[in-house]
Design a protein around this motif. Structure first.
Motif: not given
Lengths: 282, 486
Positions: B110-116, B171-173, B465-466, B470-475
């Motif tokens: 995420c540090g690399r690919v997030c649209p911060q 097997s993605g994020p 986005t990645v 991930m956020g949805q995966g968490r939920i």
């Protein structure tokens, strides 16, 4: 996994292999294909039709022609060795029902994907007329298998070295002229053969199914490399096919796309042949 | 000013409790060190090389530690950004990583690919003060810095076995997060992946020069050490259906994180020509299949292009353009319908693409792709646009300028305008509810219309986005763990 349990050379460049893939063997239906690669790391992913399966043994049957590096590497593998991987079954299964009389037209290596469809059509109670052809006697494959399931079989070769000297379209046209007309035609072979089969059947309004073998990467709809124009619309062979109404397919365009990597494929094949010589395979 | 001297000065003030906001504002925003723009055109190594310790420390000191911490609101997974940056400022990088890992499982990614710049950094008070998002605290770079320091990969603890089985499709994020979180709860977890290598978009899509594959491999290895099984070459829906997994194979819960996976085309004449690719295909050939090494160990070919047009303005378009540069194209055009400010790509990727010589053709859109008699691309007819009134998305609508057509001399066209929903599960999963675009319908807990079946990421959101996946995966994982309690 993916161990080769049986291998047979059918002609100079055609090979038959039974490969361990129990889940695919269990799930596959006529008309479906798999993506295979000869090795796990950097091998090319190629689509091959599943020609048959033995669910008890957990194997699928692949029949392929040695045309490029990936298929050449596969052809060099022996019983006991393994393919890199097999993924599938992919594509929509053939729609099988009792149509009446079904003409099955196979050309060259196309006889391999045609056989399971013809077999399923026979099992559904159809009368099967098979027209199978090749350039010459040496290249003809699966004649006995087709004989076993056909009510009528016509064998042709381009050079007349076996069977009737003709292109598959000639007997096809004669059959289309019979009364009653056949209810369905299924044509599988080189694109050019399928194109002319479809032109022939169209004249007689015989519905015609073709199975397309375009270039693919993933085989699951993700890359779109396999796209063809069917009825003026873009379709993906991997998820929308591989079978389509042959009268709607833009074959000319498809043939151009099939040749997209001709030069690079030749380069890879030449390199591989050189490698084979160096290690004393030939 | 010398960076060491500046850092020492600031740390001294901090130690005395005298470091004020006005001091923090004087620290220059730390630029991301990068590989030389010319050198990197001919290699696939990572472009952004990462902060030095001093840079990271200084950048962390730029953070005002403002009481409201609006940055956290901007993060889809609500990382305690303020807290982790304070830890870096205190010199405690491992604590910083611990804080991040409470909410995000893949900080190095995420540090690399997030649209911060449209998430955490958009809300940053420092950026607001300078009226320039570019001056916000570089949260993403700091996240990456602490993630990269973590060399020891401690395996997360796993609860005693529950005897229940969870199937994760893809097997993605998103899939990785669900697998980790449900495995931690003690369930037996299997990830099913259609490709021969796991990692999803992080492996086939995002290029090595932006996200080194070793990082993804490490995360996957951690999962395997936790006891997660990964079954490759397994296409759920075809190899086994969801129904078979649940009724015959003993899986009590399923997470669908298959991604979007059906590339859109422009529907203009000439798209079937040889040399027209979807970005998915172009990137998969180059990244997953390593076509850049064709003839030197890799067997998957890719077009040998001289002049390439990439259609689109998102991250995928930037990736495709920059891959084309690395594959040796002499000219790479990025053709985008709107203007540069409307581009959805990360600012850093736009910047890197330009540095690498990608030619930006904004307010232009193709009308047709022209072919030669062999069916190969020989050019693209392009129409110029101007910006009109804002449309539904709030962005100014591009309006075509009649008669402005011209021909761009290209031999390859890469279409990077997004993905539709893959029809495979829809074809093979009766009872699973989809919307009219083919995306899976879920509730707030990512639960689908089928009992025990959850979904998230692109196949639900359309294009995400990645971090959103991930956020949805968490939920979903929390919901699955709750569901399996009963």
């Amino acid at each position: 996994m993916y161990e080769i349990t049986h291998k047979k050379q059918l002609s100079e460049n055609a090979f038959l292999m039974d490969v361990q893939a129990p889940l695919v063997a269990n799930a596959r239906k006529a008309g479906q294909f798999v993506i295979v690669s000869p090795n796990t790391e950097a091998g090319e992913r190629i689509p091959l039709t599943v020609a048959g399966a033995d669910t008890a043994a957990g194997t699928i049957r692949l029949i392929f022609q040695r045309v490029g590096k990936a298929t050449a590497q596969m052809a060099d593998l022996q019983v006991g060795q393994s393919l890199g991987y097999v993924a599938g079954p992919l594509g929509k299964p053939t729609h099988v029902e009792k149509f009446g009389t079904v003409v099955c037209i196979g050309g060259g290596i196309g006889n391999a994907p045609l056989l399971p469809i013809a077999t399923a059509m026979k099992e559904a109670g159809n009368r099967i007329i098979s027209i199978i052809g090749s350039r010459n006697k040496e290249l003809l494959i699966l004649e006995e298998d087709f004989k076993a399931i056909s009510d009528e079989i016509i064998v042709v070769t381009d050079d007349g070295s076996y069977g009737r000297k003709a292109l598959v379209t000639q007997p096809l046209e004669e059959i289309c002229q019979r009364q009653p007309r056949p209810d369905l035609a299924v044509a599988i072979g080189p694109a050019i053969m399928m194109k002319f089969c479809c032109e022939t059947t169209k004249k007689y309004n015989v519905p015609t199914q073709v199975s397309l073998n375009t270039i693919m990467v993933d085989g699951t709809g993700m890359c779109g490399g396999c796209r063809v124009e069917v009825g003026g619309k873009t379709q993906f062979v991997c998820v929308d096919g591989p079978e389509f109404d042959g009268h709607q397919v833009n074959f000319d365009q498809m043939m151009k796309r099939q040749g997209a990597y001709k030069d690079l494929e030749k380069k890879a094949m030449d390199q591989y042949q050189e490698h084979r010589c160096r290690i004393g395979l030939k | 000013m010398d960076i060491t001297k500046l850092l020492n000065e600031m740390l001294e003030k901090k130690a005395k409790g005298e470091l004020k906001a006005k001091d923090r504002y004087t620290i220059p925003m730390q630029e991301m060190p990068a590989q030389d723009a010319v050198a990197r055109r001919s290699n696939v190594k990572e472009v952004a090389t990462g902060y030095t310790a001093e840079q990271a420390h200084l950048e962390a000191l730029r953070c005002l530690q403002c009481p409201t911490a609006p940055c956290i609101e901007g993060c889809p997974v609500r990382i305690d950004i303020k807290g982790f940056i304070a830890a870096i400022a205190d010199g405690d990088n491992s604590k910083a990583l611990e804080i991040i890992k409470q909410n995000s499982l893949l900080p190095a990614v995420c540090g690399r690919v997030c649209p911060q710049e449209v998430q955490c950094q958009e809300k940053c008070t420092v950026g607001k003060k300078f009226k320039d998002i570019g001056q916000s605290v570089s949260i993403g770079r700091l996240e990456r810095y602490v993630a990269d320091l973590n060399q020891s990969s401690a395996v997360p603890a796993v609860a005693p076995a529950t005897g229940k089985k969870v199937a994760v499709i893809g097997s993605g994020p998103g899939g990785i997060v669900v697998a980790a979180d449900t495995r931690r709860a003690g369930h037996e977890v299997t990830i099913f992946e259609a490709f021969h290598k796991p990692g999803g978009v992080m492996v086939y899509g995002i290029p090595e020069f932006r996200l080194p594959k070793a990082i993804v491999q490490e995360e996957l290895q951690t999962l395997e050490k936790m006891g997660v099984k990964i079954a490759c070459n397994f296409i759920v829906g075809r190899t086994r259906t969801i129904e078979q997994l649940m009724k015959e194979d003993g899986f009590e819960a399923v997470y669908i994180g298959v991604g979007a996976g059906l590339p859109k085309f422009m529907n203009i004449p000439g798209e079937q020509l040889v040399g027209v690719y979807s970005a998915n295909e172009y990137l998969t050939r180059a990244n997953l299949m390593k076509a850049y090494a064709f003839g030197k160990g890799a067997d998957t070919p890719i077009a040998v292009s001289k002049k390439v047009a990439v259609l689109g303005g998102g991250n995928v378009a930037m990736d495709a353009a920059r891959v084309a540069v690395r594959l040796g194209a002499e000219k790479v055009y990025l053709v985008y319908r709107r203007s540069e400010v409307e581009m959805p790509a990360r600012i850093e990727e736009v910047h890197h693409a330009k540095e690498e010589g990608v030619i930006f053709c904004t307010l232009q859109n193709p009308k047709q792709i022209l072919g030669d008699d062999k069916g190969n691309v020989k050019g693209m007819e392009v129409l110029r646009y101007e910006l009109g009134a804002p449309d539904d998305s709030g962005r100014r609508r591009p309006v075509e300028i009649p008669g402005s057509e011209f021909v761009l001399d290209v031999d390859t066209v890469i279409v990077a305008i997004g993905n539709g929903a893959n029809p495979l599960l829809q074809q093979t999963t009766p009872g699973l509810q989809f919307n009219k675009w083919g995306n899976i319908v879920v509730d707030d807990n990512c639960k689908t219309s089928l009992e025990g079946v959850y979904a998230g990421g692109d196949i639900v959101l359309g294009a995400a986005t990645v971090i959103l996946a991930m956020g949805q995966g968490r939920i979903a994982a929390a919901a699955i763990n709750e569901y399996l309690k009963t």
